[in-house]
Design a protein around this motif. Structure first.
Motif, mmCIF file in Angstrom:
data_model
loop_
_atom_site.group_PDB
_atom_site.id
_atom_site.type_symbol
_atom_site.label_atom_id
_atom_site.label_comp_id
_atom_site.label_asym_id
_atom_site.label_seq_id
_atom_site.Cartn_x
_atom_site.Cartn_y
_atom_site.Cartn_z
ATOM 1 N N GLY A 57 0.801 -1.219 0.000
ATOM 2 C CA GLY A 57 0.000 0.000 0.000
ATOM 3 C C GLY A 57 0.830 1.263 0.000
ATOM 4 O O GLY A 57 0.526 2.229 -0.718
ATOM 5 N N LEU A 58 1.905 1.262 0.774
ATOM 6 C CA LEU A 58 2.749 2.452 0.829
ATOM 7 C C LEU A 58 3.525 2.649 -0.468
ATOM 8 O O LEU A 58 3.834 3.781 -0.844
ATOM 9 C CB LEU A 58 3.695 2.359 2.019
ATOM 10 C CG LEU A 58 3.000 2.481 3.386
ATOM 11 C CD1 LEU A 58 3.969 2.167 4.510
ATOM 12 C CD2 LEU A 58 2.382 3.856 3.579
ATOM 13 N N ALA A 59 3.829 1.543 -1.161
ATOM 14 C CA ALA A 59 4.489 1.679 -2.468
ATOM 15 C C ALA A 59 3.566 2.361 -3.462
ATOM 16 O O ALA A 59 4.004 3.190 -4.274
ATOM 17 C CB ALA A 59 4.912 0.305 -2.981
ATOM 18 N N PHE A 60 2.273 2.041 -3.413
ATOM 19 C CA PHE A 60 1.326 2.703 -4.304
ATOM 20 C C PHE A 60 1.097 4.158 -3.879
ATOM 21 O O PHE A 60 0.965 5.042 -4.729
ATOM 22 C CB PHE A 60 0.003 1.927 -4.341
ATOM 23 C CG PHE A 60 0.053 0.729 -5.230
ATOM 24 C CD1 PHE A 60 -0.270 0.820 -6.573
ATOM 25 C CD2 PHE A 60 0.458 -0.502 -4.730
ATOM 26 C CE1 PHE A 60 -0.197 -0.278 -7.411
ATOM 27 C CE2 PHE A 60 0.534 -1.622 -5.557
ATOM 28 C CZ PHE A 60 0.204 -1.505 -6.899
ATOM 29 N N ARG A 61 1.075 4.404 -2.593
ATOM 30 C CA ARG A 61 0.910 5.784 -2.149
ATOM 31 C C ARG A 61 2.093 6.642 -2.585
ATOM 32 O O ARG A 61 1.935 7.818 -2.936
ATOM 33 C CB ARG A 61 0.749 5.842 -0.627
ATOM 34 C CG ARG A 61 0.174 7.174 -0.157
ATOM 35 C CD ARG A 61 -0.036 7.214 1.330
ATOM 36 N NE ARG A 61 1.237 7.272 2.043
ATOM 37 C CZ ARG A 61 1.336 7.388 3.366
ATOM 38 N NH1 ARG A 61 0.246 7.428 4.115
ATOM 39 N NH2 ARG A 61 2.509 7.450 3.953
ATOM 40 N N ALA A 62 3.289 6.055 -2.593
ATOM 41 C CA ALA A 62 4.471 6.792 -3.039
ATOM 42 C C ALA A 62 4.390 7.152 -4.518
ATOM 43 O O ALA A 62 5.103 8.051 -4.971
ATOM 44 C CB ALA A 62 5.726 5.958 -2.777
ATOM 45 N N ARG A 63 3.523 6.456 -5.277
ATOM 46 C CA ARG A 63 3.315 6.762 -6.699
ATOM 47 C C ARG A 63 2.126 7.705 -6.893
ATOM 48 O O ARG A 63 1.603 7.837 -7.990
ATOM 49 C CB ARG A 63 3.092 5.478 -7.493
ATOM 50 C CG ARG A 63 4.268 4.529 -7.508
ATOM 51 C CD ARG A 63 5.521 5.179 -8.075
ATOM 52 N NE ARG A 63 6.658 4.277 -8.133
ATOM 53 C CZ ARG A 63 7.457 3.972 -7.121
ATOM 54 N NH1 ARG A 63 7.230 4.499 -5.920
ATOM 55 N NH2 ARG A 63 8.480 3.175 -7.276
ATOM 56 N N GLY A 64 1.686 8.347 -5.819
ATOM 57 C CA GLY A 64 0.632 9.346 -5.928
ATOM 58 C C GLY A 64 -0.773 8.813 -5.793
ATOM 59 O O GLY A 64 -1.735 9.535 -6.097
ATOM 60 N N CYS A 65 -0.928 7.569 -5.314
ATOM 61 C CA CYS A 65 -2.260 6.982 -5.179
ATOM 62 C C CYS A 65 -2.859 7.288 -3.801
ATOM 63 O O CYS A 65 -2.138 7.490 -2.821
ATOM 64 C CB CYS A 65 -2.197 5.470 -5.373
ATOM 65 S SG CYS A 65 -1.708 4.962 -7.037
ATOM 66 N N ARG A 66 -4.177 7.299 -3.762
ATOM 67 C CA ARG A 66 -4.927 7.351 -2.507
ATOM 68 C C ARG A 66 -5.272 5.909 -2.149
ATOM 69 O O ARG A 66 -6.000 5.247 -2.887
ATOM 70 C CB ARG A 66 -6.189 8.197 -2.675
ATOM 71 C CG ARG A 66 -5.896 9.663 -2.979
ATOM 72 C CD ARG A 66 -7.153 10.414 -3.378
ATOM 73 N NE ARG A 66 -7.668 9.968 -4.668
ATOM 74 C CZ ARG A 66 -7.245 10.414 -5.848
ATOM 75 N NH1 ARG A 66 -6.288 11.337 -5.913
ATOM 76 N NH2 ARG A 66 -7.765 9.951 -6.974
ATOM 77 N N LYS A 83 2.493 3.625 10.277
ATOM 78 C CA LYS A 83 3.288 4.065 9.133
ATOM 79 C C LYS A 83 2.523 5.034 8.238
ATOM 80 O O LYS A 83 3.050 5.490 7.227
ATOM 81 C CB LYS A 83 3.747 2.853 8.320
ATOM 82 C CG LYS A 83 4.706 1.948 9.093
ATOM 83 C CD LYS A 83 5.030 0.681 8.321
ATOM 84 C CE LYS A 83 5.858 0.971 7.090
ATOM 85 N NZ LYS A 83 6.219 -0.288 6.366
ATOM 86 N N GLY A 84 1.270 5.330 8.621
ATOM 87 C CA GLY A 84 0.512 6.348 7.908
ATOM 88 C C GLY A 84 -0.500 5.842 6.913
ATOM 89 O O GLY A 84 -1.108 6.643 6.191
ATOM 90 N N LEU A 85 -0.736 4.511 6.862
ATOM 91 C CA LEU A 85 -1.706 3.961 5.915
ATOM 92 C C LEU A 85 -3.080 3.870 6.573
ATOM 93 O O LEU A 85 -3.208 3.449 7.727
ATOM 94 C CB LEU A 85 -1.260 2.569 5.459
ATOM 95 C CG LEU A 85 -1.969 1.999 4.228
ATOM 96 C CD1 LEU A 85 -1.622 2.797 2.986
ATOM 97 C CD2 LEU A 85 -1.584 0.528 4.025
ATOM 98 N N ASP A 86 -4.107 4.249 5.845
ATOM 99 C CA ASP A 86 -5.484 4.129 6.309
ATOM 100 C C ASP A 86 -5.918 2.679 6.131
ATOM 101 O O ASP A 86 -5.906 2.155 5.004
ATOM 102 C CB ASP A 86 -6.384 5.069 5.505
ATOM 103 C CG ASP A 86 -7.807 5.102 6.020
ATOM 104 O OD1 ASP A 86 -8.060 4.609 7.136
ATOM 105 O OD2 ASP A 86 -8.676 5.626 5.302
ATOM 106 N N VAL A 87 -6.289 1.999 7.230
ATOM 107 C CA VAL A 87 -6.603 0.568 7.170
ATOM 108 C C VAL A 87 -7.889 0.286 7.943
ATOM 109 O O VAL A 87 -8.074 0.787 9.059
ATOM 110 C CB VAL A 87 -5.460 -0.286 7.763
ATOM 111 C CG1 VAL A 87 -5.788 -1.783 7.627
ATOM 112 C CG2 VAL A 87 -4.139 0.024 7.087
#
Length: 261
Positions: A57-66, A83-87
């Motif tokens: 999830g954080l790898a996708f967020r680093a690419r600008g994803c929500r 780590k900051g991910l909404d779960v």
């Protein structure tokens, strides 16, 4: 080494007992994999199934994803949130989306724990038209000498564990996982024909790095402490015999399909 869906759920739910180790040691996914999924989706809203500690999830967020994660283990979810991910905590097949929909549904090294038919139907339910379902795994593909050394180490210390590394040297070592996942996608009757993408990459592990990861392999965390210690000693001896480090080839395998309609 994945296990088929529905088998050994106690193993699937054991990873949270040492979430920090899991997050520290588990291999990440190639940037090219993440970029291709993002580029092949109609937008940047991503649902991460079996989010675990947030590695995918954080790898996708680093690419600008929500990114919204779904994770059944509260311990893993808590780690990912730190780590900051909404779960949200739920099994994906039983999760209630409450009208929300997404451009991509992704699952990193987890779909073998999901019912392939119910999971694909749920993905179809929450994907927008032309949205992408992308299921992916890092497949071990050790060199023959590495596979032989690791297999012998297990045979000496833990012969009851079904870890024959020699059967992972072929390109189709994940066929037993991909086939039911593809059949589940077809059964949903809501996707185009599934396709596979593959991304090869390598990592060299020190003795300590490899041994640190071993307890996160399926079933290992449930071994008695003494038995696990004996296995780690045996594997450590094998790595020493290989020169004190271990080069592991991975193939990141993606099974993906586009939502129709």
């Amino acid at each position: 080494m994945p296990t088929s869906a529905g088998d050994h759920r106690d193993i699937a739910e054991s990873y949270g007992s040492d979430a920090e180790r899991y997050d520290r040691t588990r291999p990440r996914y190639p940037d090219a994999l993440v970029e291709r999924i993002v580029d092949g989706s109609p937008g940047r809203d991503v649902l991460d199934v079996g989010a675990g500690t947030g590695i995918a999830g954080l790898a996708f967020r680093a690419r600008g994803c929500r990114v919204l994660g779904i994770e059944p283990d509260a311990r893993m979810a808590a780690f990912a949130r730190r780590k900051g991910l909404d779960v949200e905590i739920a099994r994906f097949e039983e999760w209630e989306p409450a009208g929300r929909d997404f451009d991509a549904v992704v699952a990193g090294t987890v779909w073998h724990w999901v019912d392939p038919v119910a999971g694909a139907a749920q993905a179809a339910r929450v994907l927008r038209p032309a949205g992408r379902l992308a299921l992916f795994w890092n497949a071990f593909q050790p060199a023959p000498e590495v596979a032989e050394a690791l297999t012998e180490a297990y045979a000496r210390a833990a012969p009851e564990l079904p870890f024959d590394w020699r059967r992972l040297t072929g390109a189709d070592s994940h066929a037993s996982v991909l086939a039911p996942a593809a059949d589940g996608i077809r059964a949903a009757a809501a996707f185009g024909e599934p396709e596979e993408w593959r991304f090869g990459w390598d990592r060299v592990y020190t003795r300590e790095e490899w041994l640190d990861q071993v307890p996160t392999f399926g079933g290992h965390g449930q071994l008695p402490a003494g038995k696990l210690g004996t296995l780690l000693d045996s594997i450590g001896d094998a790595v020493d015999a290989l020169g004190g480090s271990l080069s592991m080839r991975y193939t990141a395998v993606v099974l993906t399909a586009v939502r129709t309609g």
